[in-house]
Design an enzyme around this catalytic site. Structure first.
Site, PDB file in Angstrom:
ATOM      1  N   GLN A  79       3.216   9.967   0.739  1.00  0.00           N
ATOM      2  CA  GLN A  79       4.495   9.272   0.932  1.00  0.00           C
ATOM      3  C   GLN A  79       5.484   9.559  -0.197  1.00  0.00           C
ATOM      4  O   GLN A  79       6.683   9.306  -0.045  1.00  0.00           O
ATOM      5  CB  GLN A  79       4.283   7.757   1.083  1.00  0.00           C
ATOM      6  CG  GLN A  79       3.528   7.397   2.365  1.00  0.00           C
ATOM      7  CD  GLN A  79       3.327   5.910   2.478  1.00  0.00           C
ATOM      8  OE1 GLN A  79       2.374   5.373   1.957  1.00  0.00           O
ATOM      9  NE2 GLN A  79       4.248   5.214   3.129  1.00  0.00           N
ATOM     10  N   HIS A 102      -4.845   1.808   7.210  1.00  0.00           N
ATOM     11  CA  HIS A 102      -3.472   2.322   7.350  1.00  0.00           C
ATOM     12  C   HIS A 102      -3.223   3.433   6.323  1.00  0.00           C
ATOM     13  O   HIS A 102      -2.693   4.496   6.664  1.00  0.00           O
ATOM     14  CB  HIS A 102      -2.495   1.151   7.159  1.00  0.00           C
ATOM     15  CG  HIS A 102      -1.043   1.510   7.140  1.00  0.00           C
ATOM     16  ND1 HIS A 102      -0.131   0.974   8.038  1.00  0.00           N
ATOM     17  CD2 HIS A 102      -0.323   2.339   6.337  1.00  0.00           C
ATOM     18  CE1 HIS A 102       1.071   1.473   7.772  1.00  0.00           C
ATOM     19  NE2 HIS A 102       0.984   2.304   6.736  1.00  0.00           N
ATOM     20  N   GLU A 103      -3.632   3.196   5.062  1.00  0.00           N
ATOM     21  CA  GLU A 103      -3.388   4.192   4.006  1.00  0.00           C
ATOM     22  C   GLU A 103      -4.279   5.425   4.190  1.00  0.00           C
ATOM     23  O   GLU A 103      -3.835   6.548   3.952  1.00  0.00           O
ATOM     24  CB  GLU A 103      -3.603   3.578   2.617  1.00  0.00           C
ATOM     25  CG  GLU A 103      -2.719   2.382   2.287  1.00  0.00           C
ATOM     26  CD  GLU A 103      -1.243   2.588   2.566  1.00  0.00           C
ATOM     27  OE1 GLU A 103      -0.762   3.723   2.438  1.00  0.00           O
ATOM     28  OE2 GLU A 103      -0.567   1.610   2.940  1.00  0.00           O
ATOM     29  N   CYS A 112       5.472  -0.025   7.329  1.00  0.00           N
ATOM     30  CA  CYS A 112       5.174   1.139   6.509  1.00  0.00           C
ATOM     31  C   CYS A 112       6.420   1.491   5.705  1.00  0.00           C
ATOM     32  O   CYS A 112       7.516   1.521   6.266  1.00  0.00           O
ATOM     33  CB  CYS A 112       4.780   2.309   7.413  1.00  0.00           C
ATOM     34  SG  CYS A 112       4.364   3.803   6.505  1.00  0.00           S
ATOM     35  N   LEU A 113       6.231   1.769   4.409  1.00  0.00           N
ATOM     36  CA  LEU A 113       7.388   2.118   3.583  1.00  0.00           C
ATOM     37  C   LEU A 113       8.047   3.416   4.057  1.00  0.00           C
ATOM     38  O   LEU A 113       9.216   3.654   3.751  1.00  0.00           O
ATOM     39  CB  LEU A 113       6.970   2.251   2.113  1.00  0.00           C
ATOM     40  CG  LEU A 113       6.496   0.940   1.455  1.00  0.00           C
ATOM     41  CD1 LEU A 113       5.969   1.205   0.053  1.00  0.00           C
ATOM     42  CD2 LEU A 113       7.630  -0.084   1.426  1.00  0.00           C
ATOM     43  N   HIS A 149      -2.790   7.759   6.520  1.00  0.00           N
ATOM     44  CA  HIS A 149      -1.740   8.603   5.916  1.00  0.00           C
ATOM     45  C   HIS A 149      -2.335   9.903   5.365  1.00  0.00           C
ATOM     46  O   HIS A 149      -1.702  10.964   5.437  1.00  0.00           O
ATOM     47  CB  HIS A 149      -1.047   7.875   4.761  1.00  0.00           C
ATOM     48  CG  HIS A 149       0.096   6.993   5.170  1.00  0.00           C
ATOM     49  ND1 HIS A 149       1.228   7.469   5.799  1.00  0.00           N
ATOM     50  CD2 HIS A 149       0.298   5.664   5.014  1.00  0.00           C
ATOM     51  CE1 HIS A 149       2.066   6.459   6.007  1.00  0.00           C
ATOM     52  NE2 HIS A 149       1.528   5.357   5.551  1.00  0.00           N
ATOM     53  N   GLY A 157       0.837  -1.192   0.000  1.00  0.00           N
ATOM     54  CA  GLY A 157       0.000   0.000   0.000  1.00  0.00           C
ATOM     55  C   GLY A 157       0.872   1.243   0.000  1.00  0.00           C
ATOM     56  O   GLY A 157       2.000   1.220   0.517  1.00  0.00           O
TER      57      GLY A 157
HETATM   58 NI    NI Z   1       2.351   3.423   5.620  1.00  0.00          NI
END
Ligand code: NI
Length: 172
Positions: free
Chosen positions: A52, A137-138, A95-96, A141, A47
Site C-alpha cells: 500500500q 484483510h492485510e 481499506c486505506l 493485500h 492495518g
Molecule cells: Ni486494505
C-alpha cells in the site's frame, strides 16, 4: 520514521502485485515497518500492508488499540495462515487504499498465523474477531487481493468505476 503516501484505487497495477517474502527482518525491514506504522497511524487506520506504500514485500502492521489506549503495534513479516475456523464472522471492512468505502465481508472467525516478528523471531498467533479479520484483510493485500474482491461484482465494479472517474476528473 517517515510518513509515506498510500496508493489508492484506481492504481490497481501496484495494488494487484503479489508481494515477495522478506529474506529476514533486518534493519532495513524494521525501517520499513516503522514507516508503515507511522503512515497507518497518520491515516488513521488499523492495518497496512507494505504494497500500500508501493513496497512489494510480505510485511504488514496492525494496531487495534482504540483512541486514548496505549498503542499495541503488531509487526508481521512473511505470514502464513496455518489454520482457519469453519465458523465465519461478518465485519464491515474498509481499506486505506479504497477511501470512504465500507462493505460487509464474511471471513473465517478464527485463524492461526505463523510469521516473523520485528526481531526476526518465528511467532505463532491465534486470532479471533476483529484481529482475525484485519490479519486476513492485510494478508490478502500481500497476494494482490482487495476486500472488494469478497463483495458482489456489481458493487465492486461500481466502486472501481467511481475511483476511475474521480482520477480522470482530477487530471482534466
Ligand atoms: Ni486494505
Amino acid at each position: 520514521m517517515t510518513t509515506r503516501s498510500i496508493i489508492t484505487l484506481p492504481d490497481e497495477k501496484i495494488l494487484r502485485q503479489v508481494s515477495k517474502p522478506l529474506k529476514q527482518v533486518d534493519a532495513a525491514a524494521r525501517t520499513l515497518f516503522d514507516d508503515m506504522l507511522e503512515t497507518m497511524y497518520d491515516a488513521p487506520g488499523i492495518g497496512l500492508a507494505a504494497i500500500q506504500i508501493g513496497v512489494p514485500l510480505r510485511a504488514l502492521v496492525v494496531d487495534l488499540a482504540k483512541e486514548g489506549e496505549d498503542k499495541k503495534p503488531l509487526f508481521v513479516a512473511n505470514p502464513e495462515i496455518v489454520a482457519s475456523s469453519a465458523e465465519l464472522s461478518d465485519y464491515e471492512e474498509g481499506c486505506l487504499s479504497i477511501p470512504e468505502f465500507y462493505e460487509m465481508v464474511q471471513r473465517p472467525r478464527d485463524i492461526t498465523v505463523h510469521y516473523l516478528d520485528r526481531n526476526n523471531e518465528a511467532m505463532e498467533l491465534t486470532a479471533t474477531g476483529l484481529l482475525a479479520t484485519c490479519l486476513q484483510h492485510e494478508i490478502d493485500h500481500l497476494n494482490g487481493v482487495l476486500f472488494i474482491d469478497h463483495i458482489s461484482k456489481l458493487k465492486r465494479d461500481r466502486v472501481v468505476k467511481k475511483f476511475q472517474k474521480a482520477a480522470k476528473l482530477g487530471k482534466l
